[in-house]
Write an enzyme that holds these catalytic residues in place. Structure first.
Site, PDB file in Angstrom:
ATOM      1  N   GLU A 196      50.815  39.851  46.215  1.00 43.03           N
ATOM      2  CA  GLU A 196      50.170  41.107  45.872  1.00 43.03           C
ATOM      3  C   GLU A 196      48.643  41.013  46.043  1.00 43.03           C
ATOM      4  O   GLU A 196      48.025  41.948  46.531  1.00 43.03           O
ATOM      5  CB  GLU A 196      50.521  41.469  44.417  1.00 43.03           C
ATOM      6  CG  GLU A 196      50.021  42.811  43.943  1.00 43.03           C
ATOM      7  CD  GLU A 196      50.734  43.980  44.626  1.00 43.03           C
ATOM      8  OE1 GLU A 196      51.696  43.739  45.382  1.00 43.03           O
ATOM      9  OE2 GLU A 196      50.303  45.127  44.418  1.00 43.03           O
ATOM     10  N   ASP A 197      48.072  39.906  45.687  1.00 38.44           N
ATOM     11  CA  ASP A 197      46.617  39.829  45.593  1.00 38.44           C
ATOM     12  C   ASP A 197      45.933  38.993  46.677  1.00 38.44           C
ATOM     13  O   ASP A 197      44.712  38.984  46.748  1.00 38.44           O
ATOM     14  CB  ASP A 197      46.206  39.235  44.226  1.00 38.44           C
ATOM     15  CG  ASP A 197      46.633  40.128  43.073  1.00 38.44           C
ATOM     16  OD1 ASP A 197      47.075  41.255  43.349  1.00 38.44           O
ATOM     17  OD2 ASP A 197      46.537  39.700  41.923  1.00 38.44           O
TER      18      ASP A 197
END
Ligand code: MN
Length: 739
Positions: free
Chosen positions: A94-95
């Site tokens: 996600e990051d």
């Protein structure tokens, strides 16, 4: 932005101690002993550190602190290597620039799949605008994710727990929204999975943010009580310890303080005074064996007066989340009331960590798939989620959540089977829910029930302590639309919906009738009898009786599955066939109802014995009956062991036409969900028809005996089917039954 990023403010880690990778190691090293497992975790930690490097929380701490804490919680729960590795990596996709494919390549399919689901669940939040819809929908996706793999939810729970610990850094309205969601969705899941440690901490954190005054009030009362009771508690513990020591029983005593949230519920939902709550301070005695538990219970009951109605034996009757323990409440010498819990070491670990701890007891031949299956076996409610994920995609998300809440949160009626097995049902559940909880087949063929000895309808509401026995019928019409109105559990409703869908889609019964009718009427026509005449003939009572049906439609259905075959019905009617030479297809083929030859027996009636059901390939012997020809038995049949002079040699014909013969089978297996379905599936792959299916659970041994009549051509097919059935998980024995 996911919620993980919003929390980067204020206190580092919410004031909780910050852990390092060494701390995580300290937790998993004792139980993950393989080099491979340890390396997997360490590599995940190193990669996560690299990928999150340079990113800091506003409070100044490195972002990697969050995945470390998540992995730490997972290791506290004694999760396996893939789960802990995925805990370290859960925010990388996600990051950071890492992809699922990268993770799969470096850490294997399993770890990659776990991170994939966790990431997907996280992303759900981004794609919705309407707040109310989004929440229900999101919850649903979470549950469906769970159904795919229980480890996904363990990671989500650990993630949420750390986020709740660091909640102070968020805006007040975010704190409230997250606390509500945690209380309504995550804490109940932790409860259902038996992870008490996580459940109680989540609940206490929610209460702290949702009702801060009440929270601190209860905290104050607890501290006071603990201070006031310190002396009494020590005295009680000492007396018990002395006696157990004298009796040479292995034990360790702990005091336990009830969670603040559970006290809150007793005070504010059940309206107890704080002083009326007996188990605020409890004593826990941990010993070695189950037997020790009962011995210790006996000793305690002889020392102190038990409070009536408070003894609970969760060892003999574990909770659905696998919790086991003995609970009793006693009045101590100084008049104080205490709850005492007695359990073994293993029960204690499972009580704290639930299914997460399951892993620990299986190292050695660890197999992630098998672990997942074992866990699902233990938690039969998992099947509800699996069904929902596959066949109610268009159901309204809110209805779904409502149904689900009903099942999970109000699951508190306990009904007994006649054999003493406890079935847990939601409040308001009916006989039909109970039937489906026992087995889909039982639900589908239910026609009525007896509750506590009296006949009731399928719609009757059950209450705790009822003993319910379902009556089924082989030819039961099965579910109809009105059942949807009386079924309360989503699992029963889904089974019923599925049954109705299949019926509407395929019209199987009608199709079978039509096709069976076509089949037999062709045979009769070939032998000069028209359909109308045939129908008149075969609907006679003696014909129906001979072939074990009560109406002509069921006869057609059976004919369609070649049991009986048309010639058998034709011959039973004593009709004359049109000479063979007009019928090239059946030329030189012996009457299929007589697969046996013996010397001088051309005109003698031959039948296959119904006690031992011989089939081609079996060693057989003929028994001369009084007046009804020769009965063919297997040589091993006990019924002919004393027949002596009445026995004659018989043989299977060499030119047998392919025909199916009934065999009664008994299949012994360890009980698990979907057992019967898997056995039937094994039969289906060999194209073997069956009827008279029954499955009976032996509650003592938790083994199931499946009995059924299968239709096979010969011993070779049967042997091949046996091999397949032996391959079904849980099956340990198959036999041909003789009456
Ligand atoms: Mn996270």
């Amino acid at each position: 932005m996911g919620m993980d990023k919003e929390e980067k403010k204020l206190l580092p880690n919410g004031g909780y101690p910050m852990h390092t990778f060494e701390d995580v190691k300290g937790l998993f090293f004792p139980y993950i002993t393989s080099k491979k497992g340890r390396k997997l975790i360490e590599d995940a930690y190193l990669l996560a550190t690299e990928k999150h490097s340079g990113v800091f929380r506003k409070s100044g701490e490195a972002y990697i602190q969050h995945p470390i804490e998540v992995a730490y919680i997972l290791a506290q729960l004694q999760c396996g290597p893939e789960t802990i590795a995925a805990g370290f990596l859960h925010d990388t996709v996600e990051d950071t620039d890492l992809t699922i494919e990268d993770i799969k390549k470096r850490f294997g399919e399993d770890t990659g799949m776990l991170v994939d689901y966790v990431t997907k669940i996280q992303r759900m939040k981004l794609s919705h605008k309407d707040e109310a819809d989004f929440e229900a929908e999101d919850h649903r996706k979470i549950f469906i994710g769970m159904a795919k793999d229980v480890r996904v939810i363990l990671i989500k729970l650990a993630d949420r727990l750390h986020n709740m610990r660091t909640l102070d850094s968020l805006k007040p309205e975010r704190q409230i929204a997250l606390s509500e969601e945690t209380l309504n969705v995550f804490a109940p899941i932790a409860h259902r999975l038996g992870i008490y440690k996580v459940q109680s901490e989540l609940e206490d954190l929610c209460l702290k943010h949702l009702k801060p005054e009440i929270y601190s009030n209860i905290l104050r009362l607890l501290n006071e009580k603990e201070a006031n009771r310190a002396e009494s508690l020590t005295a009680l513990k000492k007396r018990i310890a002395d006696i157990l020591f004298q009796r040479k029983l292995p034990f360790r005593i702990e005091s336990r303080i009830k969670s603040i949230y559970s006290i809150y519920r007793k005070m504010y939902e059940k309206h107890y005074n704080f002083d009326e709550i007996y188990d605020v301070l409890a004593i826990r005695i941990i010993t070695e064996s189950e037997l020790n538990c009962y011995e210790i219970l006996g000793i305690i009951h002889s020392l102190y007066r038990p409070v009536p109605g408070r003894f609970k034996d969760y060892i003999a009757m574990p909770k659905p989340n696998m919790y086991q323990s003995l609970h009793t409440t006693i009045i101590s010498g100084d008049g104080n009331i205490y709850e005492i819990q007695i359990r073994t070491e293993e029960m204690d670990v499972i009580a704290e960590s639930g299914i997460a701890a399951h892993w620990k007891y299986k190292e050695g031949d660890y197999d992630a798939k098998k672990e997942q299956e074992d866990i699902e076996d233990k938690l039969s409610w998992f099947r509800d989620f699996v069904f929902l994920s596959s066949d109610s995609q268009d159901a309204k998300a809110k209805d779904y959540l409502a149904n689900l809440s009903q099942d999970i949160f109000n699951a508190n009626v306990y009904v007994f089977t006649p054999m003493g097995k406890v079935i847990e049902l939601p409040q308001g559940a009916t006989v039909i829910d109970f039937a489906y909880k026992i087995h889909t087949k039982v639900g589908d063929t239910a026609v009525g029930a007896t509750v506590n000895g009296s006949g009731v309808t399928l719609g009757s509401v059950l209450k705790t302590g009822d003993v319910c026995e379902i009556r089924t019928a082989k030819n039961a019409p099965g579910p109809n639309d009105s059942w949807l109105a009386i079924a309360k559990t989503s699992s029963a409703r889904n089974h019923i919906k599925r049954f109705l869908n299949e019926k509407n889609a395929a019209l199987t019964r009608e199709d079978n009738i039509a096709s069976g009718k076509r089949y037999i009427s062709d045979f009769f026509k070939d032998n000069g009898i028209e359909e109308a005449e045939m129908e008149k003939l075969i609907s006679q009572d003696n014909v129906l009786k001979e072939f074990g049906v009560d109406n002509i439609e069921n006869l057609y259905i059976n004919i369609n599955s070649r049991n009986p075959i048309p010639s058998a019905v034709f011959d039973f009617l004593g009709l004359k066939r049109i000479p063979k030479n007009n019928h090239p297809q059946i030329k030189n083929i012996p009457s299929s109802s007589n697969p046996i030859t013996f010397d001088g027996g051309e005109n003698v009636k031959v039948s296959l014995a119904k006690c031992c059901h011989p089939i081609p390939g079996d060693d057989i012997v003929g028994y001369i009956t009084k007046g009804s020809g020769v009965q063919v038995h297997r040589t091993t049949c006990p019924n002919i062991s004393n027949a002596g002079a009445r026995l004659i040699d018989v043989h299977w014909r060499d030119d047998l036409i392919s025909q199916k013969y009934p065999v009664e089978l008994r299949i012994y297996a360890n009980d698990r969900p979907n057992l019967v379905a898997d056995v039937l599936n094994a039969l289906a792959t060999k194209d073997i028809a069956y009827n008279d299916l029954r499955a009976k659970l032996n509650n003592q041994t938790m083994s199931t005996i499946i009995s059924l009549t299968a239709y096979v051509t010969d011993t070779n097919t049967l042997e091949a089917a046996f091999n397949d059935i032996r391959g079904v998980k849980g099956v340990y024995q198959i036999e041909r039954h003789m009456n």
